[in-house]
Write an enzyme that holds these catalytic residues in place. Structure first.
Site, PDB file in Angstrom:
ATOM      1  N   LYS A  10       0.844  -1.203   0.000  1.00 29.56           N
ATOM      2  CA  LYS A  10       0.000   0.000   0.000  1.00 29.56           C
ATOM      3  C   LYS A  10       0.871   1.242   0.000  1.00 29.56           C
ATOM      4  O   LYS A  10       2.043   1.218   0.375  1.00 29.56           O
ATOM      5  CB  LYS A  10      -0.945   0.034   1.202  1.00 29.56           C
ATOM      6  CG  LYS A  10      -0.290   0.099   2.590  1.00 29.56           C
ATOM      7  CD  LYS A  10       0.008   1.483   3.106  1.00 29.56           C
ATOM      8  CE  LYS A  10       0.806   1.435   4.395  1.00 29.56           C
ATOM      9  NZ  LYS A  10       1.542   2.595   4.772  1.00 29.56           N
ATOM     10  N   PRO A  95       9.019  -4.275  -0.562  1.00 31.26           N
ATOM     11  CA  PRO A  95      10.235  -3.942   0.197  1.00 31.26           C
ATOM     12  C   PRO A  95      10.037  -4.091   1.705  1.00 31.26           C
ATOM     13  O   PRO A  95       8.984  -3.728   2.232  1.00 31.26           O
ATOM     14  CB  PRO A  95      10.481  -2.469  -0.162  1.00 31.26           C
ATOM     15  CG  PRO A  95       9.725  -2.224  -1.418  1.00 31.26           C
ATOM     16  CD  PRO A  95       8.576  -3.183  -1.441  1.00 31.26           C
ATOM     17  N   VAL A  96      11.044  -4.637   2.394  1.00 36.66           N
ATOM     18  CA  VAL A  96      10.981  -4.822   3.847  1.00 36.66           C
ATOM     19  C   VAL A  96      11.286  -3.487   4.533  1.00 36.66           C
ATOM     20  O   VAL A  96      12.201  -2.770   4.122  1.00 36.66           O
ATOM     21  CB  VAL A  96      11.998  -5.903   4.280  1.00 36.66           C
ATOM     22  CG1 VAL A  96      12.085  -5.987   5.806  1.00 36.66           C
ATOM     23  CG2 VAL A  96      11.603  -7.247   3.690  1.00 36.66           C
ATOM     24  N   GLY A  98       9.816  -0.724   4.362  1.00 38.47           N
ATOM     25  CA  GLY A  98       9.811   0.343   3.354  1.00 38.47           C
ATOM     26  C   GLY A  98       8.677   1.323   3.523  1.00 38.47           C
ATOM     27  O   GLY A  98       8.539   2.254   2.746  1.00 38.47           O
ATOM     28  N   GLY A  99       7.776   1.082   4.516  1.00 38.87           N
ATOM     29  CA  GLY A  99       6.609   1.948   4.678  1.00 38.87           C
ATOM     30  C   GLY A  99       5.497   1.584   3.719  1.00 38.87           C
ATOM     31  O   GLY A  99       4.626   2.390   3.413  1.00 38.87           O
ATOM     32  N   GLY A 102       4.399  -4.160   4.072  1.00 38.85           N
ATOM     33  CA  GLY A 102       4.796  -5.508   3.649  1.00 38.85           C
ATOM     34  C   GLY A 102       4.502  -6.557   4.722  1.00 38.85           C
ATOM     35  O   GLY A 102       3.943  -7.621   4.422  1.00 38.85           O
ATOM     36  N   GLY A 103       4.839  -6.262   5.960  1.00 37.44           N
ATOM     37  CA  GLY A 103       4.579  -7.214   7.047  1.00 37.44           C
ATOM     38  C   GLY A 103       3.083  -7.409   7.254  1.00 37.44           C
ATOM     39  O   GLY A 103       2.613  -8.518   7.499  1.00 37.44           O
ATOM     40  N   SER A 104       2.325  -6.315   7.120  1.00 36.48           N
ATOM     41  CA  SER A 104       0.865  -6.397   7.269  1.00 36.48           C
ATOM     42  C   SER A 104       0.263  -7.243   6.143  1.00 36.48           C
ATOM     43  O   SER A 104      -0.668  -8.014   6.366  1.00 36.48           O
ATOM     44  CB  SER A 104       0.250  -4.997   7.226  1.00 36.48           C
ATOM     45  OG  SER A 104       0.807  -4.213   8.251  1.00 36.48           O
ATOM     46  N   ALA A 105       0.799  -7.088   4.932  1.00 35.61           N
ATOM     47  CA  ALA A 105       0.320  -7.889   3.803  1.00 35.61           C
ATOM     48  C   ALA A 105       0.541  -9.371   4.080  1.00 35.61           C
ATOM     49  O   ALA A 105      -0.341 -10.206   3.814  1.00 35.61           O
ATOM     50  CB  ALA A 105       1.051  -7.480   2.523  1.00 35.61           C
ATOM     51  N   ASP A 137      -2.273  -1.707   9.935  1.00 34.74           N
ATOM     52  CA  ASP A 137      -2.450  -1.729   8.483  1.00 34.74           C
ATOM     53  C   ASP A 137      -2.979  -3.068   7.954  1.00 34.74           C
ATOM     54  O   ASP A 137      -3.229  -3.201   6.751  1.00 34.74           O
ATOM     55  CB  ASP A 137      -1.116  -1.431   7.772  1.00 34.74           C
ATOM     56  CG  ASP A 137      -0.657  -0.001   7.983  1.00 34.74           C
ATOM     57  OD1 ASP A 137      -1.500   0.861   8.294  1.00 34.74           O
ATOM     58  OD2 ASP A 137       0.554   0.249   7.829  1.00 34.74           O
TER      59      ASP A 137
HETATM   60  O1  C5P Z   1      -0.029  -1.273  14.467  1.00 37.27           O
HETATM   61  P1  C5P Z   1       1.386  -1.550  14.093  1.00 37.27           P
HETATM   62  O2  C5P Z   1       1.962  -2.730  14.816  1.00 37.27           O
HETATM   63  O3  C5P Z   1       1.622  -1.619  12.622  1.00 37.27           O
HETATM   64  O4  C5P Z   1       2.210  -0.273  14.565  1.00 37.27           O
HETATM   65  C1  C5P Z   1       3.607  -0.306  14.697  1.00 37.27           C
HETATM   66  C2  C5P Z   1       4.030   0.869  15.565  1.00 37.27           C
HETATM   67  O5  C5P Z   1       3.801   2.087  14.853  1.00 37.27           O
HETATM   68  C3  C5P Z   1       3.261   1.023  16.851  1.00 37.27           C
HETATM   69  O6  C5P Z   1       3.832   0.283  17.889  1.00 37.27           O
HETATM   70  C4  C5P Z   1       3.370   2.513  17.123  1.00 37.27           C
HETATM   71  O7  C5P Z   1       4.641   2.828  17.660  1.00 37.27           O
HETATM   72  C5  C5P Z   1       3.345   3.106  15.737  1.00 37.27           C
HETATM   73  N1  C5P Z   1       1.985   3.533  15.322  1.00 37.27           N
HETATM   74  C6  C5P Z   1       1.421   4.651  15.912  1.00 37.27           C
HETATM   75  N2  C5P Z   1       0.175   5.072  15.527  1.00 37.27           N
HETATM   76  C7  C5P Z   1      -0.514   4.418  14.559  1.00 37.27           C
HETATM   77  C8  C5P Z   1       0.048   3.279  13.941  1.00 37.27           C
HETATM   78  C9  C5P Z   1       1.306   2.862  14.341  1.00 37.27           C
HETATM   79  O8  C5P Z   1       2.029   5.277  16.781  1.00 37.27           O
HETATM   80  N3  C5P Z   1      -1.713   4.856  14.196  1.00 37.27           N
END
Ligand code: C5P
Length: 292
Positions: A10, A95-96, A98-99, A102-105, A137
């Protein structure tokens, strides 16, 4: 029997961020677009839960019990009240670190693959709350397409796409950690605030011309990511094609192009200049089973 699933990357077309909630997460108003860049997850019958990572996966991906795919598998087993095993094989294209989620996918791909392999018959509405517990995500990775995200990104409303978006993605050899980018954001903006709205972008997304959205792409995490990776400014500040935006918490940068031809030419030119680039289009399908 084996089940093959594709799960998309995404990019956030808008990522508006508020000050952190009591649980530490940041309230977001975001517009997600899936991209036709897919990780592949294969699930096969096995006695225990096992994970096989394809050889080219970078060392940064955890392979132990805390891997998000194994957590997804255990969460699904728990939700369904069953004790089944499976061998999961991951082939990465996204990409790992990469924002690009990828891990969520990969977590979404695991839920969809095991739902099929184990014959659970769960629908997307059943999988979404399990996905939300795994990561902010993961629900969008399941749905794909275009969606407005609220809460920490997990409260989704589908948005009807008016145009096809052609991207050149500029990759980075080093990843950026999402929590450290959010922490840098808090240092830059310590005063309490709500995330801005994305109403203008939502309206523009209905237009058949991609140029309508170009001036509205925005990412509040960009200054924070740049404070950790000043070298990204050189890519973000380039005035190429229609618009340039950091993807999520970075470091991947997306360049929005007017059409596939412009994107292909730009990708070729940037490769020749030494950049690592990938062509992608959005919005794309959500996580889905494919026949192999
Ligand atoms: O939800 P996820 O595990 O992907 O989030 C990873 C980290 O990103 C969270 O531990 C938090 O530090 C940060 N995060 C956040 N606010 C969000 C999504 C993620 O602070 N809305």
């Amino acid at each position: 029997m084996s089940v093959h699933v594709l799960a998309p990357a995404k990019i956030n077309l808008a990522l508006r961020v508020g000050s952190p909630r009591p649980d530490g997460f940041h309230p977001l108003t975001t517009v997600f677009s899936s991209l036709d860049l897919f990780d592949e997850i294969v699930a096969e019958e096995a006695d225990d839960l096992e994970l096989i990572l394809s050889e080219d996966i970078p060392a940064g991906v955890p392979s132990g019990e805390d891997n998000l795919m194994l957590r997804a598998a255990r969460a699904l087993r728990e939700a369904a009240g069953i004790e089944r095993g499976a061998r999961l094989t991951l082939t990465k294209t996204i990409p790992v670190a990469g924002g690009m989620a990828g891990g969520s996918a990969d977590a979404a791909g695991t839920l969809v693959a095991l739902n099929e392999l184990w014959g659970l018959g769960l629908g997307t509405d059943d999988l979404l709350p399990i996905a939300a517990r795994l990561g902010s995500d993961v629900p969008f990775s399941l749905l794909g397409g275009l969606a407005l995200g609220r809460g920490r990104g997990e409260e989704l409303t589908a948005v009807r796409p008016g145009a096809f978006h052609c991207w050149v993605l500029v990759l980075s050899s080093r990843g950026l950690s999402t929590p450290s980018v959010f922490a840098a954001y808090d240092e830059l903006y310590p005063q309490p605030h709500e995330p801005a709205d994305v109403d203008e972008l939502i309206e523009a997304l209905a237009a058949p011309d991609v140029r309508e959205i170009a001036p509205l792409l925005v990412n509040d995490l960009q200054p924070a990511a740049l404070s950790l990776r000043p070298d990204l400014a050189e890519i973000i500040d380039q005035e190429r094609a229609l618009a340039t935006i950091l993807s999520g918490s970075g470091p991947t940068v997306g360049i929005l192009c007017a059409d596939p031809q412009e994107a292909d030419v730009l990708a070729g030119a940037m490769r020749a200049e030494g950049y690592e680039v990938v062509r992608a289009n959005g919005p794309a399908a959500g996580t889905h089973v494919v026949t192999r």
